[in-house]
Design an enzyme around this catalytic site. Structure first.
Site, PDB file in Angstrom:
ATOM      1  CB  SER A 273      -7.656   3.750   3.297  1.00 49.11           C
ATOM      2  OG  SER A 273      -6.679   2.994   4.122  1.00 49.11           O
TER       3      SER A 273
ATOM      4  CB  SER B  84      -8.166   0.701   6.055  1.00 47.10           C
ATOM      5  OG  SER B  84      -8.867   1.960   6.316  1.00 47.10           O
TER       6      SER B  84
ATOM      7  CE  LYS C  88      -3.699   1.870   2.824  1.00 51.10           C
ATOM      8  NZ  LYS C  88      -4.551   1.667   4.051  1.00 51.10           N
TER       9      LYS C  88
END
Length: 441
Positions: free
Chosen positions: A142, A166, A67
């Site tokens: 996210s 997330s 990420k």
């Protein structure tokens, strides 16, 4: 994939080359990548040399993505924000260093909501990341790019972060497996913080078995537990009767009930009256307070206004209105909530509930309607995930078997604090039981 490499059925070079090609397609079709590192083929050649010499490590030659909130040495890391375009870290985050030391090949960086502060992985600066199941819908966030890349098949695994869901939310909405470990089980060093007392580094994989390999390579005690294969060993598992004031979509609840009935043959299941209603507001206040302290300590108000996205700026303006008294009250409420959950887990070993009460909302939707209930997307998607960031318990989300044509949804398995091994082994067993049941039904 590891078995194929170990047996010589394929090579790391072939795997990585195929992964690069799929990643390029995934980037073009879903906007799931912030960066792709074409130079990794040289690392794949080195991995093949290690296999030939009997020197292969736990994740040798496996392509993995990370990420874009997590530092990677020599690869641009924007934290999902235009304010950090061109930022190239000098060193790896701890989790990235551990991956490399285990032989993993970091293929690239996956998209994130700006500073991991949102559940849609939508961006004014970089565009929206799309859901592989339906490109008109969000992938969740996210860690939306990480989940989308794994669901697309570009890579077998990804690293994300989970402050209020997330990792689990996008894993559920994209139909893959996600783990939020016990708080602190994986180091956040080198990860841009959102709310330090809530932030977790998490894992996204295609199967629960993959979690054992990946988490074990990162130093977690998650070795397979044979007692989970023993039909005579029955666990006490709680099922939340009414999780909160946000209702569950009837179709998801029906599919979850089917799984519960299947598990009832092998374990002692009990309905639990505990509710999670207060958790979301506690979480929201803590994130505002901690997020405000992080950003105002790192950057000037002028830079924030000029370079951050409008959504993040608006949240930071709300953070200005909070007092230290507000933060103290939220922490006191958190302690009371934690005590309630601890009391619940004195009666049960595991807890199961939906990951999200609905499937992926449409891109651009501000609100979600579930039956007579209507509320904002963030509350809808986080109501069942954020409570377990408050208490720091380990949670796995598994794809919930759905009826034909239905969008993906997830089943959460929550365990006692520090009992990550139980949660992951349960996920392996549950996935096998459900798969066998689906195959014979």
């Amino acid at each position: 994939m590891l078995v194929e490499l170990q047996s010589g059925a394929t090579t790391s070079r072939r795997l990585v080359q195929a992964a690069l090609e799929k990643a390029e397609r995934c980037a073009a079709e879903l906007n799931a990548f912030a960066a792709i590192d074409e130079s990794v083929l040289a690392l794949a050649i080195e991995s093949d040399w290690r296999y030939a010499g009997g020197l292969a490590r736990a994740l040798e030659g496996i392509p993995i993505v990370v990420k874009d909130i997590i530092d990677t040495a020599g690869v641009e890391t924007r934290y999902g924000s235009a304010a950090y375009i061109g930022n190239v870290p000098r060193s790896d985050a701890r989790v990235v260093r551990d991956l490399r030391n285990a032989g993993a090949i970091i293929l690239g960086k996956t998209t994130t909501h700006e500073f991991a502060w949102g559940v849609t992985t939508s961006s004014e600066a970089f565009g929206n990341t799309l859901n592989p199941s339906d490109s008109a819908r969000i992938p969740g966030g996210s860690s939306g790019g990480s989940a989308a890349a794994v669901a697309y098949g570009a890579v077998p695994a990804a690293i994300g972060t989970d402050t209020g869901g997330s990792v689990r939310i996008p894993a559920a909405l994209c139909g893959v497996v996600g783990l939020k470990p016990t708080y602190g089980a994986l180091s956040p060093d080198g990860v841009f913080p959102l709310a330090p007392t809530l932030d977790h580094v998490g894992l996204i994989c295609q199967t629960a078995e993959d979690l054992i390999v990946l988490a074990g390579a990162l130093g977690m005690n998650v070795t397979p537990d044979d007692s989970w294969r023993d039909a005579n060993v029955k666990r006490t598992i709680g099922v939340l009767k009414v999780p909160s004031d946000v209702p569950v979509d009837p179709a998801i609840w029906s599919d979850l009930s089917t799984v519960v009935e299947r598990l009832r043959h092998d374990h002692n299941l009990m309905e639990v009256e505990t509710r999670l209603d207060e958790a979301y507001s506690i979480f929201a206040n803590l994130v505002l307070a901690e997020g405000g302290m992080i950003h105002f300590s790192r950057n000037s108000s002028e830079l924030i206004r000029q370079s951050y996205g409008r959504e993040t700026v608006a949240r930071l303006e709300r953070a200005r209105m909070l007092s230290i008294d507000d933060f103290a009250r939220a922490q006191d409420a958190r302690r009371q909530f934690s005590s309630k959950i601890a009391s619940l887990f004195e009666q049960i070993e595991l807890l199961i509930l939906p990951t999200c009460p609905c499937t992926a909302p449409l891109i651009g939707a501000d609100d979600v309607r579930i039956g007579a209930w209507s509320g904002d997307v963030r509350k809808a998607l986080m109501t069942y995930t954020a409570p377990f960031n408050l208490v720091g318990y380990p949670v796995v989300t598994l794809p919930l078997p759905r009826r034909a044509g239905a969008l993906p949804a997830g089943l959460q398995i929550v365990g006692r604090r520090g009992r990550d091994r139980d949660v992951i082994n349960a996920a392996v067993q549950f996935q096998r039981l459900v798969s066998c049941n689906s195959a014979t039904s």
